[in-house]
Write a protein that holds these residues in place. Structure first.
Motif, PDB file in Angstrom:
ATOM      1  N   ILE A  73      -5.939  -3.319  -5.104  1.00  0.00           N
ATOM      2  CA  ILE A  73      -5.294  -4.627  -5.227  1.00  0.00           C
ATOM      3  C   ILE A  73      -6.317  -5.705  -4.879  1.00  0.00           C
ATOM      4  N   ASN A  74      -6.610  -6.587  -5.835  1.00  0.00           N
ATOM      5  CA  ASN A  74      -7.556  -7.673  -5.577  1.00  0.00           C
ATOM      6  C   ASN A  74      -6.895  -8.797  -4.771  1.00  0.00           C
ATOM      7  N   HIS A  75      -5.723  -9.227  -5.221  1.00  0.00           N
ATOM      8  CA  HIS A  75      -4.995 -10.269  -4.504  1.00  0.00           C
ATOM      9  C   HIS A  75      -3.659 -10.510  -5.198  1.00  0.00           C
ATOM     10  N   TYR A 104      -0.857 -13.879  -5.936  1.00  0.00           N
ATOM     11  CA  TYR A 104      -0.862 -15.330  -6.008  1.00  0.00           C
ATOM     12  C   TYR A 104       0.409 -15.787  -6.706  1.00  0.00           C
ATOM     13  N   ASN A 105       0.607 -17.102  -6.710  1.00  0.00           N
ATOM     14  CA  ASN A 105       1.834 -17.670  -7.299  1.00  0.00           C
ATOM     15  C   ASN A 105       3.074 -16.992  -6.706  1.00  0.00           C
ATOM     16  N   LYS A 106       3.150 -16.979  -5.401  1.00  0.00           N
ATOM     17  CA  LYS A 106       4.225 -16.267  -4.710  1.00  0.00           C
ATOM     18  C   LYS A 106       5.443 -17.164  -4.511  1.00  0.00           C
ATOM     19  N   LEU A 107       6.614 -16.641  -4.927  1.00  0.00           N
ATOM     20  CA  LEU A 107       7.906 -17.305  -4.717  1.00  0.00           C
ATOM     21  C   LEU A 107       8.706 -16.473  -3.721  1.00  0.00           C
ATOM     22  N   THR A 108       9.195 -17.108  -2.656  1.00  0.00           N
ATOM     23  CA  THR A 108       9.916 -16.380  -1.612  1.00  0.00           C
ATOM     24  C   THR A 108      11.179 -17.130  -1.231  1.00  0.00           C
ATOM     25  N   ASP A 109      12.263 -16.365  -0.995  1.00  0.00           N
ATOM     26  CA  ASP A 109      13.484 -17.021  -0.525  1.00  0.00           C
ATOM     27  C   ASP A 109      13.344 -17.368   0.953  1.00  0.00           C
ATOM     28  N   ASN A 110      14.246 -18.173   1.449  1.00  0.00           N
ATOM     29  CA  ASN A 110      14.138 -18.674   2.821  1.00  0.00           C
ATOM     30  C   ASN A 110      14.263 -17.571   3.867  1.00  0.00           C
ATOM     31  N   ASN A 111      14.976 -16.486   3.510  1.00  0.00           N
ATOM     32  CA  ASN A 111      15.132 -15.368   4.448  1.00  0.00           C
ATOM     33  C   ASN A 111      13.984 -14.364   4.365  1.00  0.00           C
ATOM     34  N   CYS A 112      13.066 -14.590   3.408  1.00  0.00           N
ATOM     35  CA  CYS A 112      11.913 -13.695   3.185  1.00  0.00           C
ATOM     36  C   CYS A 112      12.334 -12.283   2.802  1.00  0.00           C
ATOM     37  N   TYR A 113      13.539 -12.145   2.211  1.00  0.00           N
ATOM     38  CA  TYR A 113      13.981 -10.831   1.745  1.00  0.00           C
ATOM     39  C   TYR A 113      13.416 -10.525   0.354  1.00  0.00           C
ATOM     40  N   ILE A 114      13.387 -11.550  -0.499  1.00  0.00           N
ATOM     41  CA  ILE A 114      12.972 -11.349  -1.888  1.00  0.00           C
ATOM     42  C   ILE A 114      11.763 -12.233  -2.188  1.00  0.00           C
ATOM     43  N   SER A 115      10.755 -11.640  -2.787  1.00  0.00           N
ATOM     44  CA  SER A 115       9.578 -12.406  -3.194  1.00  0.00           C
ATOM     45  C   SER A 115       9.115 -11.954  -4.573  1.00  0.00           C
ATOM     46  N   ILE A 116       8.686 -12.923  -5.371  1.00  0.00           N
ATOM     47  CA  ILE A 116       8.105 -12.660  -6.689  1.00  0.00           C
ATOM     48  C   ILE A 116       6.680 -13.199  -6.675  1.00  0.00           C
ATOM     49  N   PHE A 117       5.762 -12.450  -7.235  1.00  0.00           N
ATOM     50  CA  PHE A 117       4.364 -12.871  -7.211  1.00  0.00           C
ATOM     51  C   PHE A 117       3.617 -12.280  -8.391  1.00  0.00           C
ATOM     52  N   ASP A 118       2.551 -12.959  -8.774  1.00  0.00           N
ATOM     53  CA  ASP A 118       1.588 -12.388  -9.713  1.00  0.00           C
ATOM     54  C   ASP A 118       0.592 -11.578  -8.900  1.00  0.00           C
ATOM     55  N   ILE A 119       0.111 -10.493  -9.474  1.00  0.00           N
ATOM     56  CA  ILE A 119      -0.808  -9.621  -8.757  1.00  0.00           C
ATOM     57  C   ILE A 119      -1.946  -9.217  -9.680  1.00  0.00           C
ATOM     58  N   GLU A 120      -3.145  -9.168  -9.130  1.00  0.00           N
ATOM     59  CA  GLU A 120      -4.307  -8.680  -9.870  1.00  0.00           C
ATOM     60  C   GLU A 120      -4.809  -7.418  -9.194  1.00  0.00           C
ATOM     61  N   ASN A 129       0.799  -1.228   0.000  1.00  0.00           N
ATOM     62  CA  ASN A 129       0.000   0.000   0.000  1.00  0.00           C
ATOM     63  C   ASN A 129       0.829   1.273   0.000  1.00  0.00           C
ATOM     64  N   SER A 130       2.047   1.221   0.543  1.00  0.00           N
ATOM     65  CA  SER A 130       2.864   2.435   0.644  1.00  0.00           C
ATOM     66  C   SER A 130       3.594   2.773  -0.653  1.00  0.00           C
ATOM     67  N   PHE A 131       3.459   1.923  -1.677  1.00  0.00           N
ATOM     68  CA  PHE A 131       4.073   2.220  -2.975  1.00  0.00           C
ATOM     69  C   PHE A 131       3.129   3.103  -3.791  1.00  0.00           C
ATOM     70  N   SER A 132       3.670   4.157  -4.393  1.00  0.00           N
ATOM     71  CA  SER A 132       2.840   5.127  -5.100  1.00  0.00           C
ATOM     72  C   SER A 132       2.131   4.506  -6.302  1.00  0.00           C
ATOM     73  N   PHE A 133       2.676   3.420  -6.867  1.00  0.00           N
ATOM     74  CA  PHE A 133       2.040   2.768  -8.011  1.00  0.00           C
ATOM     75  C   PHE A 133       0.612   2.344  -7.693  1.00  0.00           C
ATOM     76  N   PHE A 134       0.361   1.989  -6.421  1.00  0.00           N
ATOM     77  CA  PHE A 134      -0.955   1.508  -6.021  1.00  0.00           C
ATOM     78  C   PHE A 134      -1.815   2.589  -5.366  1.00  0.00           C
ATOM     79  N   SER A 135      -1.381   3.838  -5.421  1.00  0.00           N
ATOM     80  CA  SER A 135      -2.137   4.908  -4.752  1.00  0.00           C
ATOM     81  C   SER A 135      -3.514   5.112  -5.363  1.00  0.00           C
ATOM     82  N   THR A 136      -3.682   4.824  -6.669  1.00  0.00           N
ATOM     83  CA  THR A 136      -4.989   4.981  -7.320  1.00  0.00           C
ATOM     84  C   THR A 136      -5.525   3.647  -7.823  1.00  0.00           C
ATOM     85  N   LYS A 137      -4.983   2.550  -7.308  1.00  0.00           N
ATOM     86  CA  LYS A 137      -5.397   1.230  -7.776  1.00  0.00           C
ATOM     87  C   LYS A 137      -5.857   0.385  -6.597  1.00  0.00           C
TER      88      LYS A 137
END
Length: 735
Positions: free
Chosen positions: A587-589, A591-607, A577-585
């Motif tokens: 977020i539905n959800h 999904y398909n989230k990939l996360t490293d073991n340290n939880c520093y980096i995550s990749i996900f699909d977003i709708e 929510n704190s990213f300006s890209f989503f200030s006027t959007k």
């Protein structure tokens, strides 16, 4: 500096953005205003008059911040009946009277009326309005004007009109129908084009430009007359001098008739509902999450409607589609509404003769598309996913509206909803709703020892009938506080309430607060939809999920890269929510989230979605999120192109990095703290971006958000994105 001077300074700082946004909105308002007026059997200029008077008056007197006003889709059917029954001059008086009633609604603080209409009934009403527009304008779009008794007859005639169009022998009719079909094609597929240069001009304006260019091609290129039949060309666009000279003379001859006041009440009801719902929807899009003064807006809309009617214009309402465009183009205050009106005046003053080169079927195609969006099959799918009972409410409202009228239709929807709620809760005692409808059912207090924590308890039932009580308490809580809403004592919660609760959760998340809902785990529902009505009636429903091929590949990728893979949808996305890209959007959800073991980096699909109602567009991306255990400046970084250079004129200033001309020329860097950002982009960081593929990179101070193309990424692109993020974090950590 005094607060007043600060406000003035802030106003002028964002003025270029609002001028630009007003210009873009005017490009859409021009063809829509002409088309809506002609669809109502009013002179084409009547729609522009409504937009101009409304834009000026509401921008000065209104209580909303980023809304755009003008003629509305929902009023086409009512205006058509009023003008046909009363005559044009008497219809103008009906518009003036409806403006006075709208003004009184504002004075009597009736803005809360919007909360008394169930969501499914509203959707049914909007779908009926869409079918009314589509049914009547489709035939004109196909160059086949017909007159029928009611909307259903117009819809039934559509196959016959298509058949007639296929067998046209008249060249003028063939070209007219082709203009309509081509324009509809542009409206249907334009949003699929991802070229940012083409997207600078909205689809309706492309239709206007191409239509005028077509006319000039035949006139100067081929030295021939426009091949489109003259009766299917826009006519009657007066100059400003003619508009002033032809101000209609009030005709009060029919003011005592039943049909006159029936039209006045219908105009008032539909314009107030359409405006109130649009204001609520646009407030959700406001990046600053300001709350509109709805009653003040009703007063301004009422005064604007009175002025519009006296000058020969239509009712003035708040319009969701143009308001959504305003937000997406950077509009931040009411001045964008004013400038949209200002540019419309310029168009009429200098280009009124060019508007007569536009084919009528082309403008009607815009309205056919609008009608389709309102009555899209997706609406029925959504209703079914919420619950089968919602389809009953939806179709009752839809059919009654089509056969009888808008007022009767919405009342039928409300009554049907009430009856269904009683039937659903019969196992709890037949009189659950009737017995408790007048009782206070909301208790709110601040918990001792936690001054920022508000507790709200709801009991008996909570539906569209008594939601105003809960809303009154929630509106009194600052959005940066913590709230717990407890439904454990509530036997029944309907879809209208749950949809509004979801909006509050999003609002509090974006303003730094926390909105929790508890107690619904003791309730059950027929479907898995988050807005499905909840009641104390266990109905088990198991939905089996299976992985797609892409998900299977991502699961394999996770094993190869030693990552954690979670395919399920996740609604908790407050970290974005704190990213300006989503200030006027919204977020539905994710999904398909990939996360490293340290939880520093995550990749996900977003709708996510942009806009509301007919302007709503769904978006999907693959994004990378990097969590940092240190603080960096807030910034956004993009590839610099022509649009980015032009945006400097709208107040967006690029930050150049000293001794890195290549970086400064290739990248577009934005942020408030220029000195800190310039310091952060040292040689290592700058060289990293110079020597790697382009991505959109955004920092909120504690994390980075990175994404590439305007679509979901392939497995290969996901691997590249993950590698980019992992190396970027290492470079930043050393900086």
């Amino acid at each position: 500096m005094s607060p007043k001077k600060n406000n003035i300074s802030a106003f002028f700082k964002v003025l270029p953005k609002n001028i630009f946004s007003g210009f873009v909105v005017s490009l859409i308002a021009l063809p829509l205003g002409l088309g809506l007026a002609m669809a109502s059997d009013a002179p084409p200029i009547a729609g522009i008059i409504a937009a101009v008077i409304g834009g000026i008056m509401v921008s000065i007197l209104g209580g909303s911040h980023i809304t755009i006003v003008g003629p509305g889709n929902g009023l086409v059917g009512v205006l058509l009946v009023a003008i046909t029954t009363l005559g044009l001059e008497s219809a103008y008086i009906a518009i003036v009277c409806s403006g006075i009633l709208l003004l009184l609604l504002g004075f009597f603080r009736m803005g809360a009326l919007a909360d008394f209409f169930p969501s499914s009934a509203i959707q049914g009403m909007l779908a009926a309005i869409g079918l009314i527009i589509l049914g009547k304008q489709f035939h004109i779009m196909m160059a086949h004007k017909i007159k029928r008794a009611d909307t259903i007859d117009y819809l039934v005639e559509i196959p016959f009109t298509i058949n007639d169009a296929v067998h046209y022998e008249n060249k003028g009719l063939i070209f007219a129908a082709l203009a309509g079909i081509l324009s509809l094609t542009i409206m249907l597929f334009y949003s699929k084009i991802r070229n940012k240069y083409l997207q600078l001009i909205p689809a309706p304006m492309w239709i206007v430009i191409l239509s005028i260019a077509f006319s000039y091609y035949f006139e100067f290129g081929l030295h021939e007359a426009n091949p489109i039949a003259p009766q299917y060309m826009v006519s009657g666009i007066p100059s400003i001098q003619e508009i002033i000279a032809d101000i209609p003379t009030p005709n009060f001859s029919g003011i005592l008739s039943f049909s006159f006041w029936g039209s006045v009440l219908a105009l008032t009801l539909i314009s107030s509902i359409e405006s109130l719902l649009s204001i609520k929807a646009v407030d959700k899009l406001d990046p600053e999450k300001r709350r509109s003064n709805v009653n003040r807006d009703l007063k301004a809309l009422g005064l604007a409607t009175v002025g519009s009617g006296l000058l020969g214009g239509l009712n003035v309402v708040t319009v969701i589609a143009r308001s959504s465009v305003n937000v997406n183009q950077g509009g931040t205050n009411r001045s964008s509404n004013f400038f949209h009106a200002f540019f419309l005046i310029l168009f009429i003053a200098f280009f009124s003769t060019q508007l007569t080169r536009i084919p009528l079927p082309a403008l009607m195609a815009i309205l056919v598309y609008t009608g389709y969006k309102l009555a899209s099959p997706k609406v029925i799918t959504k209703m079914f996913s919420i619950g089968k009972e919602q389809l009953i409410i939806f179709f009752v409202t839809l059919i009654v509206t089509l056969k009888i009228g808008l007022i009767t239709g919405i009342l039928a929807g409300v009554l049907t909803t009430f009856i269904i709620h009683i039937i659903i809760n019969r196992h709890l005692g037949y009189g659950l709703i009737v017995r408790n409808i007048a009782k206070p059912n909301v208790l709110m207090y601040m918990e001792q020892g936690k001054k920022n924590n508000y507790y709200v308890s709801v009991k008996h039932f909570c539906s569209f009938l008594n939601y105003f009580r809960l809303k009154k308490h929630l509106d009194a809580i600052p959005e940066n506080k913590d709230v717990i809403v407890d439904f454990s004592l509530c036997h029944f919660v309907d879809d209208t309430v749950l949809e509004n609760i979801s909006n509050y959760q999003e609002l509090f998340d974006k303003r730094g607060g926390h909105f929790d809902v508890v107690g619904l785990d003791m309730h059950d529902t027929d479907t898995k939809h988050p807005f499905a009505s909840r009641r104390l009636l266990p109905v088990p429903n198991i939905i089996k999920n299976s992985l797609t091929r892409r998900q299977t590949s991502m699961e394999t990728l996770a094993k190869d890269y030693n990552l954690i893979y979670l395919p399920k949808r996740k609604k908790k996305v407050s970290f974005l929510n704190s990213f300006s890209f989503f200030s006027t959007k919204h977020i539905n959800h994710i999904y398909n989230k990939l996360t490293d073991n340290n939880c520093y980096i995550s990749i996900f699909d977003i709708e996510f979605s942009e806009g509301e109602f007919i302007a709503k567009e769904e978006g999907r991306k693959t994004m990378l999120h990097i969590d940092l255990d240190f603080t960096i400046p807030k910034f956004t970084l993009d590839k610099e192109g022509f649009l980015e250079k032009v945006s400097a004129f709208a107040g967006y200033k690029d930050i150049d990095i000293d001794n890195h001309d290549d970086f400064s020329n290739r990248f577009y860097l934005l942020g408030d703290n220029r000195a800190e950002i310039a310091k952060f982009f040292n040689d290592d960081v700058t060289h990293f971006f110079e020597s790697n593929p382009y991505y959109h990179v955004e920092s909120n101070g504690n994390a980075l958000l990175i994404f590439g193309k305007e679509r979901l990424a392939s497995i290969k692109e996901i691997k590249a994105l993950y590698d980019f993020g992992k190396r970027l974090r290492q470079v930043i950590a050393k900086a």
